[in-house]
Design a protein around this motif. Structure first.
Motif, PDB file in Angstrom:
ATOM      1  N   CYS A   2       4.417  -0.125  16.683  1.00 37.34           N
ATOM      2  CA  CYS A   2       3.738  -1.324  17.176  1.00 37.34           C
ATOM      3  C   CYS A   2       2.910  -0.952  18.392  1.00 37.34           C
ATOM      4  O   CYS A   2       3.451  -0.712  19.479  1.00 37.34           O
ATOM      5  CB  CYS A   2       4.755  -2.409  17.532  1.00 37.34           C
ATOM      6  N   TYR A   3       1.606  -0.882  18.195  1.00 31.19           N
ATOM      7  CA  TYR A   3       0.703  -0.506  19.280  1.00 31.19           C
ATOM      8  C   TYR A   3       0.504  -1.643  20.270  1.00 31.19           C
ATOM      9  O   TYR A   3       0.206  -1.406  21.432  1.00 31.19           O
ATOM     10  CB  TYR A   3      -0.636  -0.040  18.712  1.00 31.19           C
ATOM     11  N   CYS A   4       0.656  -2.883  19.832  1.00 33.13           N
ATOM     12  CA  CYS A   4       0.480  -4.023  20.729  1.00 33.13           C
ATOM     13  C   CYS A   4       1.552  -4.036  21.822  1.00 33.13           C
ATOM     14  O   CYS A   4       1.266  -4.330  22.979  1.00 33.13           O
ATOM     15  CB  CYS A   4       0.544  -5.339  19.958  1.00 33.13           C
ATOM     16  N   ASN A   5       2.791  -3.728  21.430  1.00 33.33           N
ATOM     17  CA  ASN A   5       3.915  -3.812  22.366  1.00 33.33           C
ATOM     18  C   ASN A   5       4.587  -2.469  22.622  1.00 33.33           C
ATOM     19  O   ASN A   5       5.685  -2.422  23.167  1.00 33.33           O
ATOM     20  CB  ASN A   5       4.930  -4.843  21.872  1.00 33.33           C
ATOM     21  N   THR A  22      13.156  -5.792  19.704  1.00 35.16           N
ATOM     22  CA  THR A  22      12.184  -4.808  20.214  1.00 35.16           C
ATOM     23  C   THR A  22      10.860  -5.408  20.671  1.00 35.16           C
ATOM     24  O   THR A  22      10.136  -4.773  21.422  1.00 35.16           O
ATOM     25  CB  THR A  22      11.851  -3.763  19.137  1.00 35.16           C
ATOM     26  N   GLY A  23      10.525  -6.578  20.169  1.00 37.76           N
ATOM     27  CA  GLY A  23       9.210  -7.166  20.462  1.00 37.76           C
ATOM     28  C   GLY A  23       8.125  -6.669  19.513  1.00 37.76           C
ATOM     29  O   GLY A  23       6.977  -7.092  19.601  1.00 37.76           O
ATOM     30  N   ALA A  24       8.486  -5.770  18.603  1.00 43.17           N
ATOM     31  CA  ALA A  24       7.509  -5.268  17.633  1.00 43.17           C
ATOM     32  C   ALA A  24       7.000  -6.402  16.753  1.00 43.17           C
ATOM     33  O   ALA A  24       7.718  -7.357  16.481  1.00 43.17           O
ATOM     34  CB  ALA A  24       8.141  -4.183  16.749  1.00 43.17           C
ATOM     35  N   CYS A  25       5.764  -6.289  16.330  1.00 43.26           N
ATOM     36  CA  CYS A  25       5.137  -7.240  15.409  1.00 43.26           C
ATOM     37  C   CYS A  25       5.062  -8.648  16.000  1.00 43.26           C
ATOM     38  O   CYS A  25       5.160  -9.631  15.295  1.00 43.26           O
ATOM     39  CB  CYS A  25       5.862  -7.243  14.060  1.00 43.26           C
ATOM     40  N   THR A  26       4.894  -8.716  17.315  1.00 39.77           N
ATOM     41  CA  THR A  26       4.732 -10.021  17.956  1.00 39.77           C
ATOM     42  C   THR A  26       3.426 -10.094  18.752  1.00 39.77           C
ATOM     43  O   THR A  26       3.145 -11.111  19.363  1.00 39.77           O
ATOM     44  CB  THR A  26       5.915 -10.351  18.898  1.00 39.77           C
ATOM     45  N   GLY A  27       2.664  -9.016  18.741  1.00 37.41           N
ATOM     46  CA  GLY A  27       1.386  -8.992  19.443  1.00 37.41           C
ATOM     47  C   GLY A  27       0.284  -9.576  18.583  1.00 37.41           C
ATOM     48  O   GLY A  27       0.513 -10.029  17.467  1.00 37.41           O
ATOM     49  N   GLY A  50      -5.822  -0.009  11.973  1.00 37.15           N
ATOM     50  CA  GLY A  50      -6.508  -1.301  11.950  1.00 37.15           C
ATOM     51  C   GLY A  50      -5.716  -2.387  11.269  1.00 37.15           C
ATOM     52  O   GLY A  50      -6.263  -3.414  10.887  1.00 37.15           O
ATOM     53  N   LYS A  51      -4.395  -2.167  11.120  1.00 37.13           N
ATOM     54  CA  LYS A  51      -3.540  -3.123  10.414  1.00 37.13           C
ATOM     55  C   LYS A  51      -2.343  -3.516  11.260  1.00 37.13           C
ATOM     56  O   LYS A  51      -1.953  -2.800  12.173  1.00 37.13           O
ATOM     57  CB  LYS A  51      -3.021  -2.487   9.119  1.00 37.13           C
ATOM     58  N   CYS A  52      -1.746  -4.610  10.882  1.00 37.92           N
ATOM     59  CA  CYS A  52      -0.505  -5.071  11.487  1.00 37.92           C
ATOM     60  C   CYS A  52       0.601  -4.053  11.218  1.00 37.92           C
ATOM     61  O   CYS A  52       0.651  -3.446  10.144  1.00 37.92           O
ATOM     62  CB  CYS A  52      -0.132  -6.433  10.903  1.00 37.92           C
ATOM     63  N   CYS A  53       1.506  -3.872  12.160  1.00 41.27           N
ATOM     64  CA  CYS A  53       2.608  -2.924  12.001  1.00 41.27           C
ATOM     65  C   CYS A  53       3.675  -3.414  11.027  1.00 41.27           C
ATOM     66  O   CYS A  53       4.617  -2.687  10.717  1.00 41.27           O
ATOM     67  CB  CYS A  53       3.245  -2.632  13.354  1.00 41.27           C
ATOM     68  N   SER A  54       3.533  -4.614  10.517  1.00 36.77           N
ATOM     69  CA  SER A  54       4.561  -5.158   9.624  1.00 36.77           C
ATOM     70  C   SER A  54       4.776  -4.277   8.397  1.00 36.77           C
ATOM     71  O   SER A  54       5.909  -4.154   7.912  1.00 36.77           O
ATOM     72  CB  SER A  54       4.215  -6.587   9.193  1.00 36.77           C
ATOM     73  N   GLY A  55       3.730  -3.639   7.897  1.00 37.30           N
ATOM     74  CA  GLY A  55       3.887  -2.751   6.745  1.00 37.30           C
ATOM     75  C   GLY A  55       4.754  -1.549   7.063  1.00 37.30           C
ATOM     76  O   GLY A  55       5.589  -1.133   6.253  1.00 37.30           O
ATOM     77  N   ASP A  56       4.581  -0.973   8.247  1.00 37.50           N
ATOM     78  CA  ASP A  56       5.411   0.160   8.659  1.00 37.50           C
ATOM     79  C   ASP A  56       6.856  -0.280   8.858  1.00 37.50           C
ATOM     80  O   ASP A  56       7.791   0.434   8.503  1.00 37.50           O
ATOM     81  CB  ASP A  56       4.871   0.778   9.948  1.00 37.50           C
ATOM     82  N   ILE A  57       7.050  -1.446   9.428  1.00 41.25           N
ATOM     83  CA  ILE A  57       8.404  -1.970   9.626  1.00 41.25           C
ATOM     84  C   ILE A  57       9.047  -2.243   8.272  1.00 41.25           C
ATOM     85  O   ILE A  57      10.236  -1.963   8.066  1.00 41.25           O
ATOM     86  CB  ILE A  57       8.396  -3.216  10.525  1.00 41.25           C
ATOM     87  N   HIS A  58       8.267  -2.752   7.338  1.00 41.42           N
ATOM     88  CA  HIS A  58       8.765  -2.979   5.971  1.00 41.42           C
ATOM     89  C   HIS A  58       9.313  -1.684   5.393  1.00 41.42           C
ATOM     90  O   HIS A  58      10.400  -1.641   4.826  1.00 41.42           O
ATOM     91  CB  HIS A  58       7.648  -3.522   5.079  1.00 41.42           C
ATOM     92  N   ILE A  83      11.037  -9.801   4.831  1.00 41.96           N
ATOM     93  CA  ILE A  83      10.384 -11.084   4.561  1.00 41.96           C
ATOM     94  C   ILE A  83       9.153 -11.126   5.445  1.00 41.96           C
ATOM     95  O   ILE A  83       9.250 -11.091   6.669  1.00 41.96           O
ATOM     96  CB  ILE A  83      11.312 -12.276   4.864  1.00 41.96           C
ATOM     97  N   LYS A  84       7.980 -11.163   4.811  1.00 48.01           N
ATOM     98  CA  LYS A  84       6.719 -11.164   5.559  1.00 48.01           C
ATOM     99  C   LYS A  84       6.550 -12.492   6.265  1.00 48.01           C
ATOM    100  O   LYS A  84       6.587 -13.548   5.647  1.00 48.01           O
ATOM    101  CB  LYS A  84       5.562 -10.910   4.613  1.00 48.01           C
ATOM    102  N   PRO A  85       6.352 -12.436   7.576  1.00 49.48           N
ATOM    103  CA  PRO A  85       6.167 -13.688   8.311  1.00 49.48           C
ATOM    104  C   PRO A  85       4.790 -14.261   8.073  1.00 49.48           C
ATOM    105  O   PRO A  85       3.859 -13.539   7.768  1.00 49.48           O
ATOM    106  CB  PRO A  85       6.318 -13.255   9.779  1.00 49.48           C
ATOM    107  N   SER A  86       4.669 -15.567   8.225  1.00 51.02           N
ATOM    108  CA  SER A  86       3.348 -16.182   8.075  1.00 51.02           C
ATOM    109  C   SER A  86       2.478 -15.731   9.233  1.00 51.02           C
ATOM    110  O   SER A  86       2.949 -15.505  10.337  1.00 51.02           O
ATOM    111  CB  SER A  86       3.482 -17.700   8.063  1.00 51.02           C
ATOM    112  N   GLY A  87       1.215 -15.543   8.948  1.00 50.46           N
ATOM    113  CA  GLY A  87       0.267 -15.137   9.978  1.00 50.46           C
ATOM    114  C   GLY A  87       0.173 -13.654  10.201  1.00 50.46           C
ATOM    115  O   GLY A  87      -0.619 -13.191  10.990  1.00 50.46           O
ATOM    116  N   CYS A  88       1.001 -12.869   9.548  1.00 49.04           N
ATOM    117  CA  CYS A  88       0.968 -11.417   9.714  1.00 49.04           C
ATOM    118  C   CYS A  88       0.230 -10.831   8.533  1.00 49.04           C
ATOM    119  O   CYS A  88       0.513 -11.156   7.388  1.00 49.04           O
ATOM    120  CB  CYS A  88       2.389 -10.880   9.777  1.00 49.04           C
ATOM    121  N   SER A  89      -0.745  -9.979   8.813  1.00 48.44           N
ATOM    122  CA  SER A  89      -1.544  -9.421   7.714  1.00 48.44           C
ATOM    123  C   SER A  89      -1.109  -8.034   7.347  1.00 48.44           C
ATOM    124  O   SER A  89      -0.401  -7.375   8.011  1.00 48.44           O
ATOM    125  CB  SER A  89      -3.008  -9.428   8.085  1.00 48.44           C
TER     126      SER A  89
END
Length: 87
Positions: A19-22, A47-52, A62-70, A81-87
């Motif tokens: 997660c580069y944002c956090n 961890t705060g990951a995937c909240t930026g 250039g993508k959300c870290c949710s794929g790596d966390i998946h 479970i993919k959260p809404s608003g996460c690409s």
């Protein structure tokens, strides 16, 4: 169909930035799973990951870290479970 390439996460690299944002590393996410995190929501809380909101600007992919966390959750046999608003 769009394919996602996780080749860069096949090996354990605790210092790999997920997660580069956090500024959350693979090691921090794996530690959260050892402490009982079983879902993306759990990982976000610990961890705060995937909240930026600057994924496209900060993450070299250039993508959300949710794929790596998946991928990390899947490696441990956990459900993602993919959260809404996460690409």
């Amino acid at each position: 169909m769009k394919t996602v390439d996780f080749h860069h996460l096949k090996t354990i690299d605790p210092g790999k930035m997920i997660c580069y944002c956090n500024h959350v590393t693979q090691g921090q996410i794996e530690e959260a799973m050892k402490q009982g995190a079983k879902t993306l929501s759990d990982i976000q809380k610990i961890t705060g990951a995937c909240t930026g909101n600057q994924c496209k600007e900060l993450n070299p992919s250039g993508k959300c870290c949710s794929g790596d966390i998946h991928r990390l959750l899947k490696n441990e046999g956990l459900v993602y479970i993919k959260p809404s608003g996460c690409s």
